[in-house]
Scaffold this active site. Structure first.
Site, PDB file in Angstrom:
ATOM      1  N   CYS A 170      22.188   4.517  10.344  1.00 16.08           N
ATOM      2  CA  CYS A 170      22.543   5.078  11.553  1.00 16.08           C
ATOM      3  C   CYS A 170      22.766   4.013  12.625  1.00 16.08           C
ATOM      4  O   CYS A 170      22.283   2.968  12.667  1.00 16.08           O
ATOM      5  CB  CYS A 170      21.028   5.856  12.193  1.00 16.08           C
ATOM      6  N   CYS A 179      22.930  10.678  11.401  1.00 20.16           N
ATOM      7  CA  CYS A 179      21.590  10.539  11.333  1.00 20.16           C
ATOM      8  C   CYS A 179      20.855  11.716  11.668  1.00 20.16           C
ATOM      9  O   CYS A 179      21.006  12.487  12.568  1.00 20.16           O
ATOM     10  CB  CYS A 179      21.110   9.430  12.314  1.00 20.16           C
ATOM     11  N   ALA A 233     -38.534   3.307   2.814  1.00 18.68           N
ATOM     12  CA  ALA A 233     -39.799   4.150   2.499  1.00 18.68           C
ATOM     13  C   ALA A 233     -40.039   4.892   3.823  1.00 18.68           C
ATOM     14  O   ALA A 233     -40.452   6.133   3.764  1.00 18.68           O
ATOM     15  CB  ALA A 233     -40.710   3.458   1.824  1.00 18.68           C
ATOM     16  N   CYS A 262      17.638   5.734  18.570  1.00 17.89           N
ATOM     17  CA  CYS A 262      17.294   6.579  17.399  1.00 17.89           C
ATOM     18  C   CYS A 262      15.621   6.545  17.356  1.00 17.89           C
ATOM     19  O   CYS A 262      15.205   5.680  17.202  1.00 17.89           O
ATOM     20  CB  CYS A 262      17.825   6.077  16.283  1.00 17.89           C
ATOM     21  N   CYS A 311      18.694  11.309  15.133  1.00 23.63           N
ATOM     22  CA  CYS A 311      19.351  11.271  16.354  1.00 23.63           C
ATOM     23  C   CYS A 311      20.701  11.655  16.407  1.00 23.63           C
ATOM     24  O   CYS A 311      21.228  11.871  17.812  1.00 23.63           O
ATOM     25  CB  CYS A 311      19.215   9.669  16.931  1.00 23.63           C
ATOM     26  N   TYR A 349     -12.631 -12.709 -13.633  1.00 21.19           N
ATOM     27  CA  TYR A 349     -11.451 -13.504 -13.924  1.00 21.19           C
ATOM     28  C   TYR A 349     -10.827 -14.573 -13.170  1.00 21.19           C
ATOM     29  O   TYR A 349      -9.770 -14.956 -13.470  1.00 21.19           O
ATOM     30  CB  TYR A 349     -10.328 -12.236 -14.237  1.00 21.19           C
ATOM     31  N   GLU A 375     -12.540  -7.901 -10.680  1.00 21.68           N
ATOM     32  CA  GLU A 375     -12.187  -6.579 -10.404  1.00 21.68           C
ATOM     33  C   GLU A 375     -13.244  -5.574 -10.475  1.00 21.68           C
ATOM     34  O   GLU A 375     -14.021  -5.505 -11.413  1.00 21.68           O
ATOM     35  CB  GLU A 375     -11.153  -6.057 -11.469  1.00 21.68           C
ATOM     36  N   ASP A 399      -7.206  -1.863 -13.818  1.00 19.27           N
ATOM     37  CA  ASP A 399      -6.837  -1.343 -12.717  1.00 19.27           C
ATOM     38  C   ASP A 399      -7.857  -0.809 -11.395  1.00 19.27           C
ATOM     39  O   ASP A 399      -8.330   0.164 -11.883  1.00 19.27           O
ATOM     40  CB  ASP A 399      -6.090  -0.136 -13.205  1.00 19.27           C
ATOM     41  N   LYS A 436      -4.953  -6.561 -17.528  1.00 22.59           N
ATOM     42  CA  LYS A 436      -4.945  -6.262 -15.913  1.00 22.59           C
ATOM     43  C   LYS A 436      -5.973  -4.986 -15.658  1.00 22.59           C
ATOM     44  O   LYS A 436      -5.294  -3.932 -15.900  1.00 22.59           O
ATOM     45  CB  LYS A 436      -3.644  -6.190 -15.521  1.00 22.59           C
ATOM     46  N   LYS A 464       3.516  -5.931 -16.853  1.00 28.96           N
ATOM     47  CA  LYS A 464       3.074  -4.630 -16.719  1.00 28.96           C
ATOM     48  C   LYS A 464       3.619  -3.476 -18.034  1.00 28.96           C
ATOM     49  O   LYS A 464       4.582  -3.961 -18.644  1.00 28.96           O
ATOM     50  CB  LYS A 464       3.687  -3.816 -15.339  1.00 28.96           C
ATOM     51  N   GLU A 486      -4.809 -11.653 -20.909  1.00 34.33           N
ATOM     52  CA  GLU A 486      -6.106 -10.591 -20.888  1.00 34.33           C
ATOM     53  C   GLU A 486      -5.692  -9.522 -20.183  1.00 34.33           C
ATOM     54  O   GLU A 486      -4.522  -9.277 -19.347  1.00 34.33           O
ATOM     55  CB  GLU A 486      -7.107 -11.349 -19.726  1.00 34.33           C
TER      56      GLU A 486
HETATM   57  S1  IVH Z   1      -5.580 -12.989 -11.512  1.00 34.85           S
HETATM   58  C1  IVH Z   1      -4.291 -16.011  -8.477  1.00 34.85           C
HETATM   59  N1  IVH Z   1      -6.624 -11.398 -13.429  1.00 34.85           N
HETATM   60  O1  IVH Z   1      -4.321  -7.853  -9.925  1.00 34.85           O
HETATM   61  C2  IVH Z   1      -4.410 -14.502  -9.569  1.00 34.85           C
HETATM   62  N2  IVH Z   1      -5.718 -10.259 -11.365  1.00 34.85           N
HETATM   63  O2  IVH Z   1      -1.577  -8.059  -8.603  1.00 34.85           O
HETATM   64  C3  IVH Z   1      -5.546 -13.787  -9.445  1.00 34.85           C
HETATM   65  N3  IVH Z   1      -6.247  -7.790 -11.560  1.00 34.85           N
HETATM   66  O3  IVH Z   1      -5.262  -8.902  -6.939  1.00 34.85           O
HETATM   67  C4  IVH Z   1      -5.488 -12.786  -9.991  1.00 34.85           C
HETATM   68  N4  IVH Z   1      -6.790  -7.617 -13.509  1.00 34.85           N
HETATM   69  O4  IVH Z   1      -6.676  -7.434  -8.087  1.00 34.85           O
HETATM   70  C5  IVH Z   1      -6.115 -11.470 -12.409  1.00 34.85           C
HETATM   71  N5  IVH Z   1      -7.332 -10.080 -15.470  1.00 34.85           N
HETATM   72  C6  IVH Z   1      -6.871 -10.327 -14.101  1.00 34.85           C
HETATM   73  C7  IVH Z   1      -6.585  -9.231 -13.567  1.00 34.85           C
HETATM   74  C8  IVH Z   1      -6.318  -9.164 -11.908  1.00 34.85           C
HETATM   75  C9  IVH Z   1      -6.666  -7.092 -12.549  1.00 34.85           C
HETATM   76  C10 IVH Z   1      -5.831  -7.495 -10.170  1.00 34.85           C
HETATM   77  C11 IVH Z   1      -6.330  -8.397  -8.872  1.00 34.85           C
HETATM   78  C12 IVH Z   1      -4.932  -8.925  -8.099  1.00 34.85           C
HETATM   79  C13 IVH Z   1      -4.002  -8.132  -8.799  1.00 34.85           C
HETATM   80  C14 IVH Z   1      -2.572  -8.851  -8.787  1.00 34.85           C
END
Ligand code: IVH
Length: 707
Positions: free
Chosen positions: A449, A425, A49, A455, A428, A243, A191, A135, A133, A331, A131
């Site tokens: 190369c 190459c 402030a 190089c 070089c 997680y 995350e 991003d 993953k 994935k 669960e």
């Molecule tokens: S478990 C020992 N759970 O994925 C395992 N990771 O490629 C710890 N991530 O670095 C990870 N969702 O940033 C886990 N439901 C999930 C996740 C998760 C995203 C990410 C995390 C990790 C990366 C691994």
């Protein structure tokens, strides 16, 4: 607002020009000082402030006397010069990454591996969880006595950055844990991410204000979390899902599912799509269900994570390299788009490998603009018959480099010629050849190369590798700086990095006067370089960029030899392939002929020995701490033979290595312990001849504390 409520303006209206000029000078100095305390020292000297009051007073004076606005006025600066630094946090328990599965079969293999590792009977079920993953970016939150004390990024998994102030601003992150059933020390991991809607609003706001516009929610989350000014982070709509956990003074549950329930009860958001599964079929069902909801979740996910539910099994399974054996990321299929291939550029890697890179008309694939993609190698281009000018399909999955999948032949422009891969190459001019594998008689897929040391492309790539994140990891000295310093002739080989400061002090054109550098950034760079003079031995070995020596092998070598001098001595003696040393090198579990040959070749090259020698004049790599020095087997060489009944061979090996032992496949005078199960034969005999300690499986488990 009345004058009364606005005391910083009280006397502004009464000031004449001379008084105002003096006051503006004073304010510029005072505010700059507070900025320094706040940004550089992380120690504000006044309340927010009071600080805002100073800024408003400055603004009011400037509004009245526009001609008095100073060049160094606080209003002209966008924040203060950031210190460029977060402090480091060493994770008490490493933050790991996950292995990937792309197809259903990979998930089945994953479960089969777990069964084999644990030695489970056919009818024993492996309870799993599934669960999404998320991003985003992982973060670790450390609670002591239920209070959030430190928040950190993942960093390289061992050491992250202290971003506590930023994480505190996220409303999903509890500052105090709910209830009282939490352990005294609890490190909760999860995350940080941004929802689609919030991402859109933020980008609109940024655009309107002429600020940075982000490519996707993940980048926006990353950019927001890495702000040195946590007020900026606070203004960004970040969210969090928990997680996982790291250090816990006590683990008050036996399964991951119970753990997730408990994290929820302590006040953490946990993902509502979390499920338990009994077998592979159920896991794949959950995968398809989550995939079908993907577009309506409102945040980005890039797959499904499966984890072994029983924590005692997780502990037994342990880790391989940087990933747990008990979890995997399944994935989602890669996202695809079509675009035009403008050109094919040949990049030369650190080992001379020529990699064709597609230069594309920029196209958005899965939320990211792609303008480069890999074409892998010569044979791939020929097999796919990809030609410059073609319309091509590009795909991108997760963090992997985008790839050109195929050309759309119907759209090929008339006259497009088949691509001819260069045999010279481009960096070089040396011949680039495909070595013939003496064993298979087949040509290597990679064209390399032959320029070696002359190089420049290889030299730059070697430097980049040396400073890369998993090698020396020098703050502020990344690929970009390595390349620029090389081109300027300042750093031609790794040792030059460490002599840069001394040479710079004598230089006519010191770094601080070069474009893009200043007094502070140059000083910070030299400090960062100095701080890596005691880098750990495994990073040092990895950084040398010996072919086939990745991080895991480098760690194994660092553990085995303990010092660079010992390692070099072994490789010099091992040049004699009939030597005992060569046999011992191959005896190390994890070192095969290909790796051994690559290392010997590296050290038989005088220039490489000189590079290492020069480096060792500047750097003193530190031996790795044994994984668990308290263990009676740390540093010992152990051989397992015969059949084991209470653990599988892989499990035994992993456990022993985790305790700092070296596991070898053959018995020699260097063997300290032979663990012999029923059916042990020649190895047992040899151990007895050599007077090596022989233990039964039970004795061994007793010794390592698993009895
Ligand atoms: S478990 C020992 N759970 O994925 C395992 N990771 O490629 C710890 N991530 O670095 C990870 N969702 O940033 C886990 N439901 C999930 C996740 C998760 C995203 C990410 C995390 C990790 C990366 C691994």
């Amino acid at each position: 607002m009345t004058a009364k409520e606005n005391p910083e303006r009280d006397d502004v209206d009464d000031m004449d020009e001379t008084a105002a000029a003096a006051e503006l000078a004073r304010l510029a100095g005072e505010i700059a000082e507070h900025d320094r305390h706040y940004h550089q020292d992380d120690a504000p000297a006044i309340s927010d402030a009071d600080y805002d009051r100073l800024r408003r007073r400055n603004d009011a004076l400037e509004a009245r006397f526009p001609s008095l606005v100073r060049p160094d006025s606080p209003s002209r600066r966008v924040g203060s010069a950031p210190s460029g630094k977060f402090s480091k946090v060493t994770h008490a328990v490493a933050m790991l990454s996950l292995g990937n599965a792309f197809e259903d079969g990979d998930v089945k293999d994953f479960i089969d591996r777990i069964r084999r590792f644990l030695g489970l009977g056919d009818d024993e079920k492996v309870a799993m969880t599934a669960e999404p993953k998320i991003d985003g970016l992982s973060a670790s939150l450390r609670y002591e006595g239920g209070k959030l004390v430190v928040g950190a990024t993942r960093g390289d998994g061992q050491v992250g950055e202290n971003i506590t102030d930023n994480l505190r601003t996220i409303s999903d992150v509890p500052l105090r844990l709910r209830g009282d059933a939490w352990p005294d020390v609890a490190e909760i991991r999860g995350e940080v991410y941004m929802s689609h809607a919030d991402f859109q609003t933020l980008n609109d706001r940024q655009e309107a204000a002429g600020g940075q516009v982000f490519a996707n929610p993940r980048n926006a989350a990353a950019g927001s979390l890495r702000q040195l000014d946590s007020k900026i982070t606070a203004s960004r709509p970040l969210r969090f899902f928990a997680y996982a956990w790291g250090e816990m003074s006590q683990v008050p549950f036996d399964t991951y599912a119970d753990g997730v329930g408990m994290l929820g009860s302590w006040g953490f958001p946990v993902n509502p799509l979390f499920r338990q599964c009994e077998d592979v079929e159920q896991m794949l069902d959950v995968y398809r269900d989550i995939e079908s909801r993907r577009s309506s979740l409102g945040y980005d996910i890039d797959g499904v994570v499966y984890k072994v539910d029983r924590l005692d099994w997780q502990r037994r399974l342990g880790f391989v390299s940087r990933s747990p054996r008990w979890a995997i990321a399944h994935k989602f299929p890669a996202e695809k788009a079509s675009t035009i291939l403008r050109d094919i550029e040949i990049q030369v890697g650190r080992t001379g490998q020529l990699t064709p890179v597609a230069k594309l008309e920029p196209v958005t694939v899965g939320g990211v603009v792609v303008s480069n993609a890999t074409l892998h190698n010569e044979d791939e281009i020929a097999r796919k018959d990809v030609r410059i000018g073609d319309t091509v399909i590009v795909q991108r999955a997760g963090d992997v480099i985008p790839q050109v999948v195929r050309a759309i032949e119907e759209k090929r422009p008339a006259g497009a010629q088949a691509y001819v891969f260069p045999e010279i190459c481009p960096a070089c001019g040396s011949h680039a050849v495909r070595e013939v594998n003496p064993k298979t008689g087949k040509a290597d897929v990679a064209r390399r190369c032959t320029g070696g040391l002359i190089c420049p492309a290889q030299a730059v790539e070697r430097l980049k590798h040396f400073v890369s994140r998993n090698a020396l990891d020098i703050e502020g000295f990344g690929a970009k700086q390595a390349e620029a310093f090389y081109l300027d002739g300042l750093v031609m080989q790794p040792a030059d990095i460490f002599t840069l400061a001394v040479r710079d002090a004598r230089s006519e054109k010191p770094l601080r006067e070069r474009e893009g550098w200043g007094e502070t950034s140059a000083k910070n760079l030299f400090e960062a370089v100095d701080s890596r003079r005691n880098v750990s031995l495994d990073r040092f070995i990895f950084g040398l960029g010996i072919r086939h020596v990745g991080e895991t092998t480098a760690r194994l070598l660092a553990r085995t030899y303990g010092s660079m001098e010992a390692f070099v001595a072994v490789l010099e003696t091992a040049q004699d392939r009939s030597s005992e040393t060569y046999a011992e090198l191959l005896g190390i579990d994890g070192i095969g002929e290909v790796v051994a040959e690559a290392m010997i070749e590296f050290f038989s090259e005088p220039h490489n020995r000189k590079v290492v020698e020069d480096l060792l004049a500047e750097v003193s790599p530190e031996p790795l701490e044994a994984a668990d020095t308290a263990s009676p087997v740390a540093g010992k060489t152990v051989v397992f033979t015969g059949s084991l009944e209470r653990m599988t061979r892989n499990e035994a090996k992993a456990r022993a290595e985790g305790l700092g032992a070296k596991v070898s496949g053959s018995v020699s005078a260097k063997t300290d312990i032979l663990v012999a199960g029923p059916g042990a034969g020649s190895k047992l005999k040899k151990a007895q001849e050599l007077d090596v300690e022989v233990l039964s499986e039970d004795d061994w488990l007793e010794l390592v504390g698993d009895g």
